[in-house]
Scaffold this motif. Structure first.
Motif, PDB file in Angstrom:
ATOM      1  N   LYS A  33      32.979  30.186  57.784  1.00  0.00           N
ATOM      2  CA  LYS A  33      34.284  30.015  57.577  1.00  0.00           C
ATOM      3  C   LYS A  33      34.906  30.797  56.968  1.00  0.00           C
ATOM      4  N   MET A  34      36.100  31.328  56.927  1.00  0.00           N
ATOM      5  CA  MET A  34      36.660  32.354  56.070  1.00  0.00           C
ATOM      6  C   MET A  34      37.838  31.489  55.166  1.00  0.00           C
ATOM      7  N   VAL A  35      37.495  31.960  53.623  1.00  0.00           N
ATOM      8  CA  VAL A  35      38.096  30.920  52.656  1.00  0.00           C
ATOM      9  C   VAL A  35      39.100  32.035  51.925  1.00  0.00           C
ATOM     10  N   MET A  36      40.195  31.681  51.774  1.00  0.00           N
ATOM     11  CA  MET A  36      41.170  32.683  51.210  1.00  0.00           C
ATOM     12  C   MET A  36      41.294  32.358  49.626  1.00  0.00           C
ATOM     13  N   TYR A  37      41.523  33.438  49.054  1.00  0.00           N
ATOM     14  CA  TYR A  37      42.181  33.444  47.678  1.00  0.00           C
ATOM     15  C   TYR A  37      43.196  32.369  47.352  1.00  0.00           C
ATOM     16  N   GLY A  38      42.934  31.606  46.530  1.00  0.00           N
ATOM     17  CA  GLY A  38      44.065  30.462  46.087  1.00  0.00           C
ATOM     18  C   GLY A  38      44.043  29.304  47.054  1.00  0.00           C
ATOM     19  N   SER A  39      43.126  29.042  48.232  1.00  0.00           N
ATOM     20  CA  SER A  39      43.217  28.074  49.057  1.00  0.00           C
ATOM     21  C   SER A  39      42.309  26.587  48.190  1.00  0.00           C
ATOM     22  N   LEU A  47      38.501  32.633  40.247  1.00  0.00           N
ATOM     23  CA  LEU A  47      39.850  33.125  39.855  1.00  0.00           C
ATOM     24  C   LEU A  47      39.716  33.640  38.450  1.00  0.00           C
ATOM     25  N   ASN A  48      38.830  33.509  37.893  1.00  0.00           N
ATOM     26  CA  ASN A  48      38.655  34.016  36.410  1.00  0.00           C
ATOM     27  C   ASN A  48      38.153  35.320  36.420  1.00  0.00           C
ATOM     28  N   ILE A  49      37.739  36.040  37.395  1.00  0.00           N
ATOM     29  CA  ILE A  49      37.051  37.358  37.407  1.00  0.00           C
ATOM     30  C   ILE A  49      38.146  38.464  37.555  1.00  0.00           C
ATOM     31  N   SER A  50      37.916  39.780  37.242  1.00  0.00           N
ATOM     32  CA  SER A  50      39.214  40.602  36.971  1.00  0.00           C
ATOM     33  C   SER A  50      39.412  41.002  38.469  1.00  0.00           C
ATOM     34  N   ASP A  51      38.503  40.940  39.407  1.00  0.00           N
ATOM     35  CA  ASP A  51      38.648  41.264  40.788  1.00  0.00           C
ATOM     36  C   ASP A  51      38.087  40.327  41.878  1.00  0.00           C
ATOM     37  N   PRO A  52      38.767  39.177  41.947  1.00  0.00           N
ATOM     38  CA  PRO A  52      38.220  38.125  42.806  1.00  0.00           C
ATOM     39  C   PRO A  52      38.522  38.806  44.096  1.00  0.00           C
ATOM     40  N   PRO A  53      37.557  38.354  45.135  1.00  0.00           N
ATOM     41  CA  PRO A  53      37.600  38.675  46.713  1.00  0.00           C
ATOM     42  C   PRO A  53      38.832  38.114  47.410  1.00  0.00           C
ATOM     43  N   PRO A  54      39.672  38.668  48.072  1.00  0.00           N
ATOM     44  CA  PRO A  54      40.833  37.910  48.716  1.00  0.00           C
ATOM     45  C   PRO A  54      40.286  36.925  49.652  1.00  0.00           C
ATOM     46  N   ILE A  55      39.225  37.345  50.420  1.00  0.00           N
ATOM     47  CA  ILE A  55      38.419  36.537  51.449  1.00  0.00           C
ATOM     48  C   ILE A  55      37.050  36.361  51.058  1.00  0.00           C
ATOM     49  N   ILE A  56      36.446  35.256  51.167  1.00  0.00           N
ATOM     50  CA  ILE A  56      35.079  35.109  51.139  1.00  0.00           C
ATOM     51  C   ILE A  56      34.771  34.348  52.585  1.00  0.00           C
ATOM     52  N   GLY A 164      26.653  50.199  47.944  1.00  0.00           N
ATOM     53  CA  GLY A 164      27.705  50.055  47.061  1.00  0.00           C
ATOM     54  C   GLY A 164      28.188  48.540  47.468  1.00  0.00           C
ATOM     55  N   SER A 165      27.672  47.864  48.174  1.00  0.00           N
ATOM     56  CA  SER A 165      28.099  46.468  48.360  1.00  0.00           C
ATOM     57  C   SER A 165      27.129  45.421  47.402  1.00  0.00           C
ATOM     58  N   PHE A 166      26.285  45.836  46.746  1.00  0.00           N
ATOM     59  CA  PHE A 166      25.448  45.082  45.650  1.00  0.00           C
ATOM     60  C   PHE A 166      26.030  44.686  44.503  1.00  0.00           C
ATOM     61  N   PRO A 167      26.826  45.784  43.717  1.00  0.00           N
ATOM     62  CA  PRO A 167      27.521  45.435  42.629  1.00  0.00           C
ATOM     63  C   PRO A 167      28.796  44.439  43.150  1.00  0.00           C
ATOM     64  N   GLY A 168      29.369  44.499  44.184  1.00  0.00           N
ATOM     65  CA  GLY A 168      30.379  43.295  44.354  1.00  0.00           C
ATOM     66  C   GLY A 168      29.767  42.054  44.544  1.00  0.00           C
ATOM     67  N   ARG A 169      28.485  41.958  45.174  1.00  0.00           N
ATOM     68  CA  ARG A 169      27.794  40.830  45.390  1.00  0.00           C
ATOM     69  C   ARG A 169      27.531  40.334  43.900  1.00  0.00           C
ATOM     70  N   ASN A 170      27.068  41.152  43.310  1.00  0.00           N
ATOM     71  CA  ASN A 170      26.714  40.802  41.668  1.00  0.00           C
ATOM     72  C   ASN A 170      27.837  40.238  41.014  1.00  0.00           C
ATOM     73  N   ARG A 171      29.212  40.677  41.064  1.00  0.00           N
ATOM     74  CA  ARG A 171      30.273  40.151  40.140  1.00  0.00           C
ATOM     75  C   ARG A 171      30.783  38.857  40.834  1.00  0.00           C
ATOM     76  N   ILE A 173      28.402  36.637  41.897  1.00  0.00           N
ATOM     77  CA  ILE A 173      27.183  35.529  41.334  1.00  0.00           C
ATOM     78  C   ILE A 173      27.372  35.609  39.877  1.00  0.00           C
ATOM     79  N   ALA A 174      28.002  36.493  38.968  1.00  0.00           N
ATOM     80  CA  ALA A 174      28.434  36.188  37.779  1.00  0.00           C
ATOM     81  C   ALA A 174      29.730  35.527  37.656  1.00  0.00           C
ATOM     82  N   GLY A 175      30.692  35.525  38.589  1.00  0.00           N
ATOM     83  CA  GLY A 175      31.708  34.830  38.688  1.00  0.00           C
ATOM     84  C   GLY A 175      31.533  33.262  38.951  1.00  0.00           C
ATOM     85  N   MET A 176      30.743  33.178  39.670  1.00  0.00           N
ATOM     86  CA  MET A 176      30.232  31.690  40.104  1.00  0.00           C
ATOM     87  C   MET A 176      29.693  31.052  39.030  1.00  0.00           C
TER      88      MET A 176
END
Length: 176
Positions: A33-39, A47-56, A164-171, A173-176
């Motif tokens: 399922k796709m989950v949108m930012y703010g849903s 929501l507290n990280i500097s660049d949360p993904p718009p969709i996960i 290049g996708s691993f740093p995004g994955r790591n952010r 993990i850290a955000g969770m």
């Protein structure tokens, strides 16, 4: 035009509606399922990280992260056997005390952290699309996490993990 003024050599190209619908359909057929930012279902801690993904894209039980304490456990891919056993033991003990484990489904420490937390709650954040399991030897673990926990990706369905996708994955993990 704004992207060009910002220094990009090519402008941003809008995602075509047909492509978006195709990706949503593929995710749904895959059991994700796709989950949108703010849903309501979006992880509040992201929501507290500097660049949360718009969709996960998520596959599994999203209740795992709701109103829970989450601890990230990551480490060496080539960890010693003792290090892996210790990670599994820590994850199990944290889980037994109501704490959910987030990790990256990588070889080594990540794998054993997930194994230790399977029965109590684990979140696997992956670097490719929700349907691309990396490393391939963790396919069985991926399936167990999907059935007992939750898998998250910010990459498009069908996307392969790349450096290049691993740093995004790591952010995430850290955000969770």
């Amino acid at each position: 035009e704004m992207s060009r003024r910002g220094g990009s050599k090519i402008g941003l190209v809008p995602f075509l509606r047909e492509m978006a619908e195709k990706e949503i359909d593929a995710c749904t057929k895959f059991g994700a399922k796709m989950v949108m930012y703010g849903s309501h279902d979006y992880p509040s801690l992201l929501l507290n990280i500097s660049d949360p993904p718009p969709i996960i894209t998520v596959r599994g039980d999203i209740k795992i992260w709701q109103n829970k304490t989450i601890v990230a456990m990551v480490g060496a891919r080539n960890a010693s056997a003792g290090g892996c056993q210790l990670a599994q033991k820590f994850a199990k003990e944290l889980g037994d005390n109501g704490i959910v484990i987030a990790s990256g489904l990588a070889r080594g420490i990540d794998t054993f952290a997930h194994k230790g937390a399977l029965k109590t709650g684990t979140v696997a954040v992956i670097a490719g699309g929700i349907d691309n399991i990396y490393p391939p030897e963790n396919a069985g673990l991926y399936q167990q996490i999907f059935e007992q926990g939750v898998v998250i990706s910010e990459q498009p369905f069908g996307g392969l993990p790349y450096a290049g996708s691993f740093p995004g994955r790591n952010r995430i993990i850290a955000g969770m």
